[in-house]
Design a protein around this motif. Structure first.
Motif, PDB file in Angstrom:
ATOM      1  N   ASP A 158       0.817  -1.210   0.000  1.00  0.00           N
ATOM      2  CA  ASP A 158       0.000   0.000   0.000  1.00  0.00           C
ATOM      3  C   ASP A 158       0.852   1.261   0.000  1.00  0.00           C
ATOM      4  N   GLY A 159       0.184   2.405   0.090  1.00  0.00           N
ATOM      5  CA  GLY A 159       0.880   3.690  -0.007  1.00  0.00           C
ATOM      6  C   GLY A 159       1.888   3.935   1.089  1.00  0.00           C
ATOM      7  N   ASP A 160       1.615   3.471   2.318  1.00  0.00           N
ATOM      8  CA  ASP A 160       2.567   3.660   3.409  1.00  0.00           C
ATOM      9  C   ASP A 160       3.858   2.899   3.151  1.00  0.00           C
ATOM     10  N   GLN A 161       3.743   1.694   2.618  1.00  0.00           N
ATOM     11  CA  GLN A 161       4.941   0.911   2.302  1.00  0.00           C
ATOM     12  C   GLN A 161       5.711   1.532   1.135  1.00  0.00           C
ATOM     13  N   ILE A 162       4.981   2.012   0.142  1.00  0.00           N
ATOM     14  CA  ILE A 162       5.627   2.708  -0.979  1.00  0.00           C
ATOM     15  C   ILE A 162       6.349   3.946  -0.479  1.00  0.00           C
ATOM     16  N   LEU A 163       5.695   4.672   0.412  1.00  0.00           N
ATOM     17  CA  LEU A 163       6.283   5.897   0.959  1.00  0.00           C
ATOM     18  C   LEU A 163       7.553   5.595   1.742  1.00  0.00           C
ATOM     19  N   PHE A 164       7.546   4.515   2.516  1.00  0.00           N
ATOM     20  CA  PHE A 164       8.742   4.133   3.265  1.00  0.00           C
ATOM     21  C   PHE A 164       9.908   3.843   2.323  1.00  0.00           C
ATOM     22  N   LEU A 165       9.648   3.092   1.241  1.00  0.00           N
ATOM     23  CA  LEU A 165      10.721   2.747   0.312  1.00  0.00           C
ATOM     24  C   LEU A 165      11.256   3.983  -0.404  1.00  0.00           C
ATOM     25  N   LEU A 166      10.380   4.914  -0.727  1.00  0.00           N
ATOM     26  CA  LEU A 166      10.835   6.148  -1.373  1.00  0.00           C
ATOM     27  C   LEU A 166      11.622   7.011  -0.395  1.00  0.00           C
ATOM     28  N   LEU A 167      11.194   7.045   0.853  1.00  0.00           N
ATOM     29  CA  LEU A 167      11.950   7.766   1.877  1.00  0.00           C
ATOM     30  C   LEU A 167      13.347   7.173   2.016  1.00  0.00           C
ATOM     31  N   ARG A 168      13.418   5.862   2.086  1.00  0.00           N
ATOM     32  CA  ARG A 168      14.712   5.181   2.172  1.00  0.00           C
ATOM     33  C   ARG A 168      15.589   5.529   0.970  1.00  0.00           C
ATOM     34  N   SER A 169      14.986   5.567  -0.215  1.00  0.00           N
ATOM     35  CA  SER A 169      15.733   5.897  -1.428  1.00  0.00           C
ATOM     36  C   SER A 169      16.271   7.321  -1.377  1.00  0.00           C
ATOM     37  N   TYR A 170      15.448   8.250  -0.904  1.00  0.00           N
ATOM     38  CA  TYR A 170      15.884   9.650  -0.817  1.00  0.00           C
ATOM     39  C   TYR A 170      17.050   9.795   0.162  1.00  0.00           C
ATOM     40  N   LEU A 171      16.987   9.032   1.242  1.00  0.00           N
ATOM     41  CA  LEU A 171      18.094   9.071   2.200  1.00  0.00           C
ATOM     42  C   LEU A 171      19.364   8.486   1.590  1.00  0.00           C
ATOM     43  N   GLN A 172      19.223   7.390   0.859  1.00  0.00           N
ATOM     44  CA  GLN A 172      20.376   6.768   0.210  1.00  0.00           C
ATOM     45  C   GLN A 172      21.007   7.695  -0.824  1.00  0.00           C
ATOM     46  N   GLN A 173      20.172   8.457  -1.524  1.00  0.00           N
ATOM     47  CA  GLN A 173      20.679   9.375  -2.546  1.00  0.00           C
ATOM     48  C   GLN A 173      21.137  10.712  -1.968  1.00  0.00           C
ATOM     49  N   ASN A 174      20.909  10.874  -0.651  1.00  0.00           N
ATOM     50  CA  ASN A 174      21.263  12.120   0.031  1.00  0.00           C
ATOM     51  C   ASN A 174      20.517  13.317  -0.565  1.00  0.00           C
TER      52      ASN A 174
END
Length: 447
Positions: free
Chosen positions: A260-276
């Motif tokens: 769902d959207g919360d899980q998608i949001l978590f993965l995108l947040l993680r990606s943004y952190l990884q990309q700084n």
């Protein structure tokens, strides 16, 4: 019977919505009058009008076109396109306003409008109120030399596809990936398959034969069971389901598990952190899973809850000067990529992150367990007040049933005549029991 939902706040003085095209003419005319007040009158203001695939869109498109033209506004018509495409084109064409004719995830016999500013953002409430004040006034057509002109944007889809692709890294490819797309017989039925095909994916498409009457019918993000079945049969890497107007999505992993959207949001947040590239915190809503809030705390990311609705998520992001937020229903707002929620762009960003980490969707979520939630929709007959005195003791009883280890939310739907009851906690049996208790209590009170 067609119902009209002013999904972004337009209300007539009576608060009711006629189902005739006349009202859409008046909306176009009223919006046109407001535009001319804020526009250099040496040239006509302009509007971009798009729609989803429901049959009433043809009628309402023509009505809006007439209303805007009568007020001296030039009209660009895109035909069926996702709502976020209208937001993009409004800004790209330097138009004054954008209108998407859609009732989003609702059945085909509903319709409504979503309004965008010249920056591609949801129209400010102050402008909505100006339109509302005059929406039921008499129409006085401008002089003939000031009448608006209408033009079909033949390249609207190409422009939007190029924009979506521009949000990805150079030379990004989906070659070798098997992806199922569920287009809900809606506005993404052409553009989504085209984009994923251009990226080299091996795609299988379901529910992309709109006939004006089948939008969202046993399809798309509100009926994911069909996507789950298709992913498992095809042994696909993942599946993506859009809603009727394409501004939200849900996903299915390679194991057939719903994302769902919360899980998608978590993965995108993680990606943004990884990309700084992360800036500030994350905005969820009152419906966001408690696990997402706890994960943000664990990652030292500020987290706030906005009212339900992607408009409120985007407003909170801009107020905080943050860039990422969303809803568990699948509206994901990435302000560094687009001015509004976009199901296609969000899915592309998530898949890019999976490829960068060389992991499957199920692997990426292996350390993000969600709290069980139970949502019950109750037909609202106008006798139950969600802000009434009887609500607080009901919530207290529901919390006691979950032994204080959960969360309760009772709210009115913003797009349908429903009361939504949501309970959440670590014990699934107690979550379900407390939700049913609330639903039964509300039904008894409403009788």
């Amino acid at each position: 019977m067609t119902q009209f939902f002013g999904t972004d706040g337009i209300r007539g003085k009576t608060g009711s919505f006629p189902i005739t095209p006349d009202f859409f003419v008046k909306i176009g005319y009223a919006a046109g009058l407001v535009l001319t007040k804020h526009h250099d009158l040496e040239t006509n203001p302009s509007v971009v009008i798009g729609k989803d695939t429901r049959i009433s869109g043809y009628m309402f498109e023509s009505a809006l076109e007439s209303g805007f033209a009568a007020a001296g506004v030039d009209v660009y018509l895109t035909g069926p396109l996702p709502t976020p495409a209208i937001a993009f084109l409004t800004k790209a064409l330097n138009a004054d306003i954008g209108v998407s004719i859609t009732a989003s995830h609702n059945p085909y016999d509903d319709n409504g409008i979503k309004l965008f500013s010249n920056q591609g953002t949801k129209l400010p409430q102050s402008i909505e109120r100006e339109i509302e004040e005059i929406v039921e006034s008499d129409i006085k057509v401008v002089p003939a030399h000031r009448l608006g002109k209408a033009k079909r944007l033949d390249d609207a889809r190409d422009r939007y596809e190029a924009f979506c692709l521009s949000t990805l890294p150079k030379n990004f490819t989906l070659a070798g990936k098997k992806i199922i797309l569920d287009c809900a017989h809606g506005a993404t039925y052409q553009v989504a398959p085209s984009i994923f095909s251009r990226l080299g994916a091996d795609i299988q498409i379901i529910n992309n034969q709109p006939n004006g009457l089948n939008i969202n019918e046993n399809a798309g993000s509100i009926h994911p069971e069909f996507l789950i079945k298709a992913v498992l049969i095809a042994k696909a890497d993942l599946g993506i389901a859009f809603d009727g107007d394409g501004d939200r999505l849900i996903m299915v992993d390679e194991l057939g598990q719903l994302i769902d959207g919360d899980q998608i949001l978590f993965l995108l947040l993680r990606s943004y952190l990884q990309q700084n590239i992360m800036s500030g915190g994350l905005v969820g809503t009152l419906m966001s899973n408690l696990a997402l809030e706890e994960k943000c705390k664990e990652m030292n990311i500020p987290f706030i809850r906005a009212k339900v609705g992607d408009k409120y998520v985007a407003e909170a992001l801009r107020e905080k000067k943050w860039i990422i937020g969303g809803e568990n229903s699948g509206h994901i707002v990435l302000l560094d990529k687009h001015s509004t929620g976009d199901g296609i762009i969000s899915s592309l960003q998530l898949i890019a992150s999976l490829q960068s980490n060389q992991e499957s969707l199920s692997q990426a979520l292996s350390n993000f367990p969600m709290y069980p939630q139970k949502l019950i929709n109750i037909t609202s007959i106008g006798k139950f007040n969600v802000d009434g005195n009887e609500v607080k003791p009901l919530i207290e009883q529901a919390n006691q049933m979950m032994e204080g280890k959960g969360r309760v939310l009772i709210r009115e739907s913003g797009t349908q005549p429903l009361i939504r009851v949501m309970t959440e906690g670590p014990d699934v049996e107690k979550v379900i029991k407390s939700a049913q208790f609330l639903a039964d209590s509300i039904n008894q009170t409403s009788q």
